[in-house]
Design a protein around this motif. Structure first.
Motif, PDB file in Angstrom:
ATOM      1  N   LEU A 132       0.819  -1.212   0.000  1.00  0.00           N
ATOM      2  CA  LEU A 132       0.000   0.000   0.000  1.00  0.00           C
ATOM      3  C   LEU A 132       0.857   1.269   0.000  1.00  0.00           C
ATOM      4  O   LEU A 132       0.573   2.218  -0.737  1.00  0.00           O
ATOM      5  CB  LEU A 132      -0.925  -0.004   1.216  1.00  0.00           C
ATOM      6  CG  LEU A 132      -2.100  -0.981   1.174  1.00  0.00           C
ATOM      7  CD1 LEU A 132      -2.776  -1.052   2.551  1.00  0.00           C
ATOM      8  CD2 LEU A 132      -3.110  -0.582   0.104  1.00  0.00           C
ATOM      9  N   CYS A 133       1.895   1.281   0.821  1.00  0.00           N
ATOM     10  CA  CYS A 133       2.737   2.475   0.877  1.00  0.00           C
ATOM     11  C   CYS A 133       3.421   2.722  -0.459  1.00  0.00           C
ATOM     12  O   CYS A 133       3.495   3.861  -0.929  1.00  0.00           O
ATOM     13  CB  CYS A 133       3.764   2.342   1.997  1.00  0.00           C
ATOM     14  SG  CYS A 133       3.053   2.435   3.654  1.00  0.00           S
ATOM     15  N   ALA A 134       3.915   1.657  -1.087  1.00  0.00           N
ATOM     16  CA  ALA A 134       4.536   1.817  -2.403  1.00  0.00           C
ATOM     17  C   ALA A 134       3.514   2.274  -3.437  1.00  0.00           C
ATOM     18  O   ALA A 134       3.794   3.155  -4.266  1.00  0.00           O
ATOM     19  CB  ALA A 134       5.182   0.503  -2.836  1.00  0.00           C
ATOM     20  N   LYS A 135       2.338   1.693  -3.391  1.00  0.00           N
ATOM     21  CA  LYS A 135       1.287   2.040  -4.353  1.00  0.00           C
ATOM     22  C   LYS A 135       1.008   3.538  -4.362  1.00  0.00           C
ATOM     23  O   LYS A 135       0.934   4.174  -5.423  1.00  0.00           O
ATOM     24  CB  LYS A 135       0.005   1.281  -4.021  1.00  0.00           C
ATOM     25  CG  LYS A 135      -1.221   1.674  -4.858  1.00  0.00           C
ATOM     26  CD  LYS A 135      -2.432   0.860  -4.449  1.00  0.00           C
ATOM     27  CE  LYS A 135      -3.699   1.353  -5.149  1.00  0.00           C
ATOM     28  NZ  LYS A 135      -3.618   1.212  -6.622  1.00  0.00           N
ATOM     29  N   TYR A 136       0.866   4.109  -3.179  1.00  0.00           N
ATOM     30  CA  TYR A 136       0.490   5.524  -3.103  1.00  0.00           C
ATOM     31  C   TYR A 136       1.696   6.469  -3.143  1.00  0.00           C
ATOM     32  O   TYR A 136       1.527   7.666  -3.394  1.00  0.00           O
ATOM     33  CB  TYR A 136      -0.365   5.764  -1.862  1.00  0.00           C
ATOM     34  CG  TYR A 136      -1.724   5.115  -1.991  1.00  0.00           C
ATOM     35  CD1 TYR A 136      -2.643   5.568  -2.943  1.00  0.00           C
ATOM     36  CD2 TYR A 136      -2.083   4.022  -1.203  1.00  0.00           C
ATOM     37  CE1 TYR A 136      -3.880   4.967  -3.084  1.00  0.00           C
ATOM     38  CE2 TYR A 136      -3.323   3.415  -1.346  1.00  0.00           C
ATOM     39  CZ  TYR A 136      -4.221   3.891  -2.292  1.00  0.00           C
ATOM     40  OH  TYR A 136      -5.448   3.285  -2.443  1.00  0.00           O
ATOM     41  N   ALA A 137       2.893   5.931  -2.917  1.00  0.00           N
ATOM     42  CA  ALA A 137       4.095   6.770  -2.998  1.00  0.00           C
ATOM     43  C   ALA A 137       4.666   6.825  -4.408  1.00  0.00           C
ATOM     44  O   ALA A 137       5.307   7.816  -4.779  1.00  0.00           O
ATOM     45  CB  ALA A 137       5.160   6.247  -2.033  1.00  0.00           C
ATOM     46  N   LEU A 138       4.478   5.775  -5.192  1.00  0.00           N
ATOM     47  CA  LEU A 138       5.170   5.660  -6.480  1.00  0.00           C
ATOM     48  C   LEU A 138       4.908   6.812  -7.449  1.00  0.00           C
ATOM     49  O   LEU A 138       5.839   7.244  -8.142  1.00  0.00           O
ATOM     50  CB  LEU A 138       4.866   4.313  -7.134  1.00  0.00           C
ATOM     51  CG  LEU A 138       5.782   3.190  -6.640  1.00  0.00           C
ATOM     52  CD1 LEU A 138       5.207   1.821  -6.979  1.00  0.00           C
ATOM     53  CD2 LEU A 138       7.181   3.344  -7.231  1.00  0.00           C
ATOM     54  N   PRO A 139       3.705   7.351  -7.553  1.00  0.00           N
ATOM     55  CA  PRO A 139       3.551   8.494  -8.465  1.00  0.00           C
ATOM     56  C   PRO A 139       4.492   9.648  -8.126  1.00  0.00           C
ATOM     57  O   PRO A 139       5.082  10.271  -9.029  1.00  0.00           O
ATOM     58  CB  PRO A 139       2.080   8.883  -8.281  1.00  0.00           C
ATOM     59  CG  PRO A 139       1.405   7.592  -7.923  1.00  0.00           C
ATOM     60  CD  PRO A 139       2.391   6.895  -7.044  1.00  0.00           C
ATOM     61  N   GLN A 140       4.668   9.941  -6.841  1.00  0.00           N
ATOM     62  CA  GLN A 140       5.606  10.979  -6.428  1.00  0.00           C
ATOM     63  C   GLN A 140       7.045  10.559  -6.682  1.00  0.00           C
ATOM     64  O   GLN A 140       7.870  11.353  -7.158  1.00  0.00           O
ATOM     65  CB  GLN A 140       5.422  11.288  -4.934  1.00  0.00           C
ATOM     66  CG  GLN A 140       4.182  12.090  -4.613  1.00  0.00           C
ATOM     67  CD  GLN A 140       4.259  13.511  -5.163  1.00  0.00           C
ATOM     68  OE1 GLN A 140       5.310  14.145  -5.144  1.00  0.00           O
ATOM     69  NE2 GLN A 140       3.144  14.011  -5.670  1.00  0.00           N
ATOM     70  N   LEU A 141       7.363   9.320  -6.377  1.00  0.00           N
ATOM     71  CA  LEU A 141       8.729   8.848  -6.551  1.00  0.00           C
ATOM     72  C   LEU A 141       9.128   8.821  -8.025  1.00  0.00           C
ATOM     73  O   LEU A 141      10.268   9.144  -8.370  1.00  0.00           O
ATOM     74  CB  LEU A 141       8.887   7.455  -5.935  1.00  0.00           C
ATOM     75  CG  LEU A 141       8.626   7.356  -4.423  1.00  0.00           C
ATOM     76  CD1 LEU A 141       8.734   5.912  -3.960  1.00  0.00           C
ATOM     77  CD2 LEU A 141       9.584   8.243  -3.643  1.00  0.00           C
ATOM     78  N   MET A 142       8.212   8.447  -8.907  1.00  0.00           N
ATOM     79  CA  MET A 142       8.514   8.461 -10.339  1.00  0.00           C
ATOM     80  C   MET A 142       8.746   9.886 -10.832  1.00  0.00           C
ATOM     81  O   MET A 142       9.621  10.132 -11.675  1.00  0.00           O
ATOM     82  CB  MET A 142       7.377   7.798 -11.123  1.00  0.00           C
ATOM     83  CG  MET A 142       7.343   6.291 -10.997  1.00  0.00           C
ATOM     84  SD  MET A 142       6.150   5.514 -12.132  1.00  0.00           S
ATOM     85  CE  MET A 142       4.592   5.935 -11.328  1.00  0.00           C
ATOM     86  N   ALA A 143       7.994  10.817 -10.304  1.00  0.00           N
ATOM     87  CA  ALA A 143       8.122  12.201 -10.739  1.00  0.00           C
ATOM     88  C   ALA A 143       9.454  12.813 -10.312  1.00  0.00           C
ATOM     89  O   ALA A 143       9.967  13.723 -10.968  1.00  0.00           O
ATOM     90  CB  ALA A 143       6.962  13.038 -10.189  1.00  0.00           C
ATOM     91  N   ARG A 144      10.026  12.287  -9.205  1.00  0.00           N
ATOM     92  CA  ARG A 144      11.219  12.912  -8.636  1.00  0.00           C
ATOM     93  C   ARG A 144      12.456  12.020  -8.683  1.00  0.00           C
ATOM     94  O   ARG A 144      13.516  12.399  -8.185  1.00  0.00           O
ATOM     95  CB  ARG A 144      10.931  13.332  -7.192  1.00  0.00           C
ATOM     96  CG  ARG A 144       9.884  14.439  -7.110  1.00  0.00           C
ATOM     97  CD  ARG A 144       9.269  14.563  -5.730  1.00  0.00           C
ATOM     98  NE  ARG A 144      10.166  15.076  -4.721  1.00  0.00           N
ATOM     99  CZ  ARG A 144      10.107  16.316  -4.217  1.00  0.00           C
ATOM    100  NH1 ARG A 144       9.195  17.170  -4.670  1.00  0.00           N
ATOM    101  NH2 ARG A 144      10.940  16.702  -3.270  1.00  0.00           N
ATOM    102  N   GLY A 145      12.326  10.824  -9.292  1.00  0.00           N
ATOM    103  CA  GLY A 145      13.476   9.925  -9.345  1.00  0.00           C
ATOM    104  C   GLY A 145      13.869   9.415  -7.973  1.00  0.00           C
ATOM    105  O   GLY A 145      15.031   9.494  -7.571  1.00  0.00           O
ATOM    106  N   GLY A 146      12.900   8.854  -7.254  1.00  0.00           N
ATOM    107  CA  GLY A 146      13.099   8.504  -5.861  1.00  0.00           C
ATOM    108  C   GLY A 146      13.551   7.078  -5.619  1.00  0.00           C
ATOM    109  O   GLY A 146      13.956   6.352  -6.530  1.00  0.00           O
TER     110      GLY A 146
END
Length: 273
Positions: A132-146
């Motif tokens: 769940l945490c990855a699911k909702y974090a990934l859009p932000q992480l993809m946008a910022r190279g996280g």
């Protein structure tokens, strides 16, 4: 000759301007990881179901001059996780690092004696939580190279007595880490995991609920087991936290899908005890 595209080590390990979220950060490895991340310059979101402990962790970071907030969240609850991610982004403007650390042991039991509620609870926190945490974090992480760092366990790599749910859940975290690395490496997100061994911490506060004699016996059992591994002792939480933070920094820029043991060598040899 140094490749000029690769940042110098000093800048690679700096997390200035980055935002990190750590689950299960009210105590133990999560608390230590939040402190090391903040020390590297990150703004930190401390997340936990333990409100008092989480608030205290965030306040301690602020008291030493770091930027930190606490957000209460049960990582097994999808609505709470989504709300937490949205609040973190609203407060800090984005997200660069996710550390999936929250976990529970589920106690000791043989499989045929394990009740379904305990199995489901361990899976919900230890495996559904990182999903769940990855699911909702990934859009932000993809946008910022996280980066994502999952906290698995040596029990996810080898069998261990009396821990069927815990072993299965942490084995799932190992497999999920590798799968996410495949899908999201091309999208600019690195995903790695650490597998701690014996760490001097009280997961879930179970030891604290024992009487003095029970606590002493539990500590003695762990110390005896840890003494049999090559380094001969338990880890301090900071020794695990530093590896987690390394994996989140640019110093680990060519690492993804890695499963890193931080276990004093216990998975390299037979336990002869």
């Amino acid at each position: 000759m140094t490749d000029q595209r690769i940042p110098a080590l000093a800048s690679a390990v700096s997390l200035e301007g980055q935002v990190a979220l750590v689950t299960g950060a009210s105590s133990g490895i999560g608390q230590a990881t939040a402190a090391v991340l903040a020390g590297a310059g990150a703004r930190v979101v401390v997340a936990d179901v333990n409100v008092d402990g989480g608030e205290a962790t965030a306040q301690a970071l602020r008291d030493r001059g770091d930027e930190a907030i606490f957000l209460a969240c049960d990582v097994a609850d999808g609505a709470q996780v989504q709300a937490m991610m949205e609040e973190a982004v609203a407060r800090f403007g984005g997200l660069d690092i996710l550390v999936n650390n929250a976990g529970i042991s589920g106690g000791a039991s043989l499989l045929h004696e394990l009740d379904l509620e305990t199995w489901d609870q361990v899976m919900a926190v230890n495996l559904r939580g990182p999903f769940l945490c990855a699911k909702y974090a990934l859009p932000q992480l993809m946008a910022r190279g996280g980066a994502i760092v999952n906290v698995a366990s040596t029990y996810g790599l080898v069998g261990a007595p009396g821990a069927p749910a815990y072993c299965a859940s942490k084995g799932g975290v190992v497999a999920l880490t590798r799968q996410l690395a495949v899908d999201y490496g091309p999208r600019g997100v690195r995903v790695n995991a650490v597998c701690p061994g014996y760490v001097d911490t009280d997961m879930g506060g179970g030891r604290a609920r024992l009487g003095p004699e029970g606590q002493a016996a539990a500590i003695a059992r762990r110390e005896t087991a840890a003494a049999r591994q090559p380094l001969g002792r338990q880890a301090h939480v900071d020794e695990v936290a530093r590896v987690i933070v390394f994996l989140a920094t640019g110093a680990a820029s060519f690492m993804t899908g890695s499963i890193v043991t931080v276990d004093g060598g216990c998975t390299t040899t037979f336990n002869h005890g």
